[in-house]
Design a protein around this motif. Structure first.
Motif, PDB file in Angstrom:
ATOM      1  N   CYS A 125       0.893  -0.978  -0.096  1.00 33.01           N
ATOM      2  CA  CYS A 125       0.381   0.020   0.350  1.00 33.01           C
ATOM      3  C   CYS A 125       0.764   0.835  -0.133  1.00 33.01           C
ATOM      4  CB  CYS A 125      -1.045  -0.181   0.922  1.00 33.01           C
ATOM      5  SG  CYS A 125      -0.230   0.021   2.338  1.00 33.01           S
ATOM      6  N   SER A 126       0.014   2.692   0.139  1.00 34.05           N
ATOM      7  CA  SER A 126       0.795   3.421  -0.797  1.00 34.05           C
ATOM      8  C   SER A 126       0.326   4.298   0.538  1.00 34.05           C
ATOM      9  CB  SER A 126       0.887   4.122  -2.216  1.00 34.05           C
ATOM     10  OG  SER A 126      -0.286   4.812  -1.746  1.00 34.05           O
ATOM     11  N   VAL A 127       1.433   5.543   0.736  1.00 28.25           N
ATOM     12  CA  VAL A 127       1.499   6.737   1.833  1.00 28.25           C
ATOM     13  C   VAL A 127       1.729   7.832   1.548  1.00 28.25           C
ATOM     14  CG1 VAL A 127       3.214   6.229   3.712  1.00 28.25           C
ATOM     15  CG2 VAL A 127       1.142   7.594   4.497  1.00 28.25           C
ATOM     16  N   HIS A 128       1.161   9.211   1.749  1.00 29.47           N
ATOM     17  CA  HIS A 128       1.803  10.422   1.146  1.00 29.47           C
ATOM     18  C   HIS A 128       2.865  10.456   2.635  1.00 29.47           C
ATOM     19  CE1 HIS A 128      -0.500  11.302  -2.162  1.00 29.47           C
ATOM     20  NE2 HIS A 128      -1.618  11.250  -1.710  1.00 29.47           N
ATOM     21  N   SER A 129       4.030  10.488   1.799  1.00 31.29           N
ATOM     22  CA  SER A 129       5.427  11.378   3.361  1.00 31.29           C
ATOM     23  C   SER A 129       6.407  11.831   1.878  1.00 31.29           C
ATOM     24  CB  SER A 129       5.892   9.965   4.084  1.00 31.29           C
ATOM     25  OG  SER A 129       6.683  10.770   5.168  1.00 31.29           O
ATOM     26  N   ASP A 130       7.520  12.698   3.056  1.00 34.05           N
ATOM     27  CA  ASP A 130       8.444  12.722   1.737  1.00 34.05           C
ATOM     28  C   ASP A 130       9.412  11.462   2.105  1.00 34.05           C
ATOM     29  OD1 ASP A 130       9.008  13.783   4.292  1.00 34.05           O
ATOM     30  OD2 ASP A 130       9.115  15.981   3.065  1.00 34.05           O
ATOM     31  N   SER A 131       9.662  10.950   3.666  1.00 33.08           N
ATOM     32  CA  SER A 131      10.697  10.841   4.830  1.00 33.08           C
ATOM     33  C   SER A 131      10.114   9.667   5.284  1.00 33.08           C
ATOM     34  CB  SER A 131      11.448  11.045   5.552  1.00 33.08           C
ATOM     35  OG  SER A 131      10.762  11.925   6.605  1.00 33.08           O
ATOM     36  N   ALA A 132      10.503   7.744   5.399  1.00 34.19           N
ATOM     37  CA  ALA A 132      10.931   7.128   6.236  1.00 34.19           C
ATOM     38  C   ALA A 132      10.129   7.511   7.675  1.00 34.19           C
ATOM     39  CB  ALA A 132      11.645   6.516   6.604  1.00 34.19           C
ATOM     40  N   GLU A 133      11.500   8.460   8.112  1.00 32.07           N
ATOM     41  CA  GLU A 133      11.047   8.814   9.854  1.00 32.07           C
ATOM     42  C   GLU A 133       9.719   9.781  10.253  1.00 32.07           C
ATOM     43  OE1 GLU A 133      12.933   8.028  11.974  1.00 32.07           O
ATOM     44  OE2 GLU A 133      14.226   7.083  11.014  1.00 32.07           O
ATOM     45  N   LYS A 134       8.947  10.527   8.845  1.00 29.04           N
ATOM     46  CA  LYS A 134       8.003  11.254   9.497  1.00 29.04           C
ATOM     47  C   LYS A 134       6.492   9.806   8.956  1.00 29.04           C
ATOM     48  CE  LYS A 134       9.294  15.466   7.471  1.00 29.04           C
ATOM     49  NZ  LYS A 134       9.291  16.742   5.816  1.00 29.04           N
ATOM     50  N   ILE A 135       7.381   8.395   8.321  1.00 28.60           N
ATOM     51  CA  ILE A 135       6.552   7.893   8.493  1.00 28.60           C
ATOM     52  C   ILE A 135       6.232   7.392  10.002  1.00 28.60           C
ATOM     53  CG2 ILE A 135       5.537   5.569   7.384  1.00 28.60           C
ATOM     54  CD1 ILE A 135       6.690   6.775   4.461  1.00 28.60           C
ATOM     55  N   LYS A 136       7.149   6.882  10.434  1.00 26.69           N
ATOM     56  CA  LYS A 136       7.313   6.413  11.449  1.00 26.69           C
ATOM     57  C   LYS A 136       6.425   7.226  12.770  1.00 26.69           C
ATOM     58  CE  LYS A 136      11.600   4.009  10.928  1.00 26.69           C
ATOM     59  NZ  LYS A 136      13.436   3.819  11.493  1.00 26.69           N
ATOM     60  N   ASN A 137       5.704   8.840  12.164  1.00 22.54           N
ATOM     61  CA  ASN A 137       5.436   9.770  13.814  1.00 22.54           C
ATOM     62  C   ASN A 137       4.131   9.767  13.192  1.00 22.54           C
ATOM     63  OD1 ASN A 137       7.844  10.272  15.420  1.00 22.54           O
ATOM     64  ND2 ASN A 137       8.989  10.980  13.518  1.00 22.54           N
ATOM     65  N   HIS A 138       3.911   9.063  12.141  1.00 26.39           N
ATOM     66  CA  HIS A 138       2.385   8.960  11.974  1.00 26.39           C
ATOM     67  C   HIS A 138       1.051   9.056  12.569  1.00 26.39           C
ATOM     68  CE1 HIS A 138      -1.369   9.119   8.980  1.00 26.39           C
ATOM     69  NE2 HIS A 138      -0.863   9.545   8.255  1.00 26.39           N
ATOM     70  N   PRO A 139       0.869   9.947  12.963  1.00 23.78           N
ATOM     71  CA  PRO A 139      -0.575   9.058  13.863  1.00 23.78           C
ATOM     72  C   PRO A 139      -0.849   7.558  14.161  1.00 23.78           C
ATOM     73  CG  PRO A 139      -1.507  10.312  13.473  1.00 23.78           C
ATOM     74  CD  PRO A 139      -0.091  10.410  13.006  1.00 23.78           C
ATOM     75  N   SER A 140      -1.146   7.331  12.687  1.00 24.00           N
ATOM     76  CA  SER A 140      -1.618   6.270  12.314  1.00 24.00           C
ATOM     77  C   SER A 140      -1.217   4.551  11.809  1.00 24.00           C
ATOM     78  CB  SER A 140      -3.548   6.425  11.443  1.00 24.00           C
ATOM     79  OG  SER A 140      -4.430   6.675  11.698  1.00 24.00           O
ATOM     80  N   ILE A 141      -0.154   5.300  11.017  1.00 23.36           N
ATOM     81  CA  ILE A 141       0.240   4.290   9.978  1.00 23.36           C
ATOM     82  C   ILE A 141       1.819   4.449  10.346  1.00 23.36           C
ATOM     83  CG2 ILE A 141       1.754   3.937   7.495  1.00 23.36           C
ATOM     84  CD1 ILE A 141      -1.399   4.484   7.678  1.00 23.36           C
ATOM     85  N   GLY A 142       2.038   4.932  11.404  1.00 19.31           N
ATOM     86  CA  GLY A 142       2.886   4.428  12.747  1.00 19.31           C
ATOM     87  C   GLY A 142       3.709   3.715  13.318  1.00 19.31           C
ATOM     88  N   ARG A 143       2.430   3.353  13.645  1.00 20.17           N
ATOM     89  CA  ARG A 143       1.911   1.626  14.683  1.00 20.17           C
ATOM     90  C   ARG A 143       1.913   0.583  14.339  1.00 20.17           C
ATOM     91  NH1 ARG A 143      -3.554  -0.236  14.916  1.00 20.17           N
ATOM     92  NH2 ARG A 143      -5.033   0.494  13.766  1.00 20.17           N
ATOM     93  N   LEU A 144       1.392   1.207  12.567  1.00 18.98           N
ATOM     94  CA  LEU A 144       1.933  -0.308  11.522  1.00 18.98           C
ATOM     95  C   LEU A 144       3.669  -0.438  11.706  1.00 18.98           C
ATOM     96  CD1 LEU A 144      -0.781  -0.012   9.153  1.00 18.98           C
ATOM     97  CD2 LEU A 144      -0.638  -1.303  10.494  1.00 18.98           C
ATOM     98  N   ILE A 145       4.472   0.633  11.304  1.00 16.89           N
ATOM     99  CA  ILE A 145       5.572   0.604  11.321  1.00 16.89           C
ATOM    100  C   ILE A 145       6.222  -0.720  12.626  1.00 16.89           C
ATOM    101  CG2 ILE A 145       8.539   1.126  11.175  1.00 16.89           C
ATOM    102  CD1 ILE A 145       6.079   1.620   8.908  1.00 16.89           C
ATOM    103  N   LYS A 146       5.602   0.455  13.543  1.00 15.56           N
ATOM    104  CA  LYS A 146       6.539  -0.207  15.170  1.00 15.56           C
ATOM    105  C   LYS A 146       5.742  -1.842  14.987  1.00 15.56           C
ATOM    106  CE  LYS A 146       6.041   3.956  17.876  1.00 15.56           C
ATOM    107  NZ  LYS A 146       5.732   4.796  17.996  1.00 15.56           N
ATOM    108  N   ARG A 147       4.672  -2.274  14.758  1.00 20.04           N
ATOM    109  CA  ARG A 147       4.476  -3.888  14.570  1.00 20.04           C
ATOM    110  C   ARG A 147       5.098  -4.728  13.578  1.00 20.04           C
ATOM    111  NH1 ARG A 147      -1.001  -3.851  17.121  1.00 20.04           N
ATOM    112  NH2 ARG A 147      -1.239  -5.825  16.414  1.00 20.04           N
ATOM    113  N   LYS A 148       6.051  -3.887  13.161  1.00 18.67           N
ATOM    114  CA  LYS A 148       6.496  -4.927  11.876  1.00 18.67           C
ATOM    115  C   LYS A 148       5.753  -5.721  11.108  1.00 18.67           C
ATOM    116  CE  LYS A 148      10.273  -5.504  15.204  1.00 18.67           C
ATOM    117  NZ  LYS A 148      11.600  -5.826  15.951  1.00 18.67           N
TER     118      LYS A 148
END
Length: 283
Positions: A239-262
């Motif tokens: 899937c895709s998300v609007h962002s200009d950096s991987a670090e900002k995705i990790k701080n996204h209020p919704s999508i960031g938790r998907l990163i944390k959950r691996k």
């Protein structure tokens, strides 16, 4: 190209002819046609803005919207509230104007003043890098700022993953009717057209037993919950998300938790000139 011809058919005749002449002069495919009330019409090609030398009136904008909706603004009211009109062939037009807000929610958009017609193009090899990432990592999150090739990469991934030698069962959640434009060669793809991402993902897992689910532009808590559900059921998600950096995705209020959950094995940044893969664990 057929999509360009269709896009021109949505325009008032005098503007369409001027756009044709401008396209002939540039000799390049166009990605966007932008009309703003009482402003000069502009084209976008390869991230370059190209003036057309003609001003679009408020009536021209209104006529374009009327043609985009087949003369039925009412039937497209829900789409217009989200700022997007998508034609059956996958041409997508952004619209904006004066919103009517009731109890904190947009209930209508009137007096549309700007239209941005985006023209989908097939781009051979645009998904080659993403395809390799998906084969290696399974679930992959694609990211980039708007207009940098995310939808094109996901679309071109479809025939690679669900056609040819692969023949994987792929459920495509085509919320805005853009990914269906890439159906040629996607022999084992099933298209959930017009579904919300949340409903489409859950329906796909329940009904179609996919190997992969592909969807565009996730953003909400419900999107994240549905992706967690799919992955927990053993389905890979691209899937895709609007962002200009991987670090900002990790701080996204919704999508960031998907990163944390691996949930994703890798993050993949698209660009008009290619792409770059980042293993989600940082290695």
């Amino acid at each position: 190209m057929d999509t360009e011809k269709e896009a021109l058919a949505f325009l008032p005749l005098r503007i369409a002819e001027t756009v044709r002449q401008t396209v002939r002069k540039t000799g390049r495919p166009i990605d966007e046609i932008r009309l703003r009330a009482e402003r000069e019409v502009k084209l976008t090609s390869q991230n370059e803005s190209i003036p057309c030398g003609i001003v679009s009136s408020a009536e021209d904008v209104g006529e374009t919207v009327k043609r985009l909706t087949g003369g039925s603004l009412y039937s497209y009211a829900e789409e217009i509230k989200t700022g997007v009109i998508t034609t059956p062939s996958g041409i997508r037009a952004g619209v904006c104007g004066q919103a009517t807000v009731t109890d904190g929610r947009i209930t209508a958009v009137r007096a549309i003043t700007s239209v941005n017609i985006r023209i989908p193009h097939r781009v051979p090899h645009a998904a080659d890098g993403l395809y390799e990432a998906v084969k290696k990592y399974g679930s992959v999150l694609v990211f980039s700022p708007p207009g940098k090739g995310k939808t094109t990469a996901l679309g071109e991934l479809l025939p690679l993953l669900s056609g040819g030698n692969e023949q994987k069962n792929v459920a495509v959640i085509d919320t805005r009717r853009e990914l269906s434009a890439f159906s040629e060669g996607a022999d084992c793809a099933d298209f959930f057209v017009g579904y919300t991402r949340t409903d489409g993902i859950r329906a796909a897992v329940t009904s179609m037993a996919p190997d992969y689910i592909i969807c565009d532009e996730i953003s909400s808590e419900s999107d994240a919950d549905a992706i967690l559900y799919a992955v927990s059921c053993g389905v890979n998600v691209v899937c895709s998300v609007h962002s200009d950096s991987a670090e900002k995705i990790k701080n996204h209020p919704s999508i960031g938790r998907l990163i944390k959950r691996k949930v994703f094995g890798a993050l993949y940044r698209t660009d008009l000139s290619g792409g770059e893969c980042y293993p989600a664990d940082g290695s």
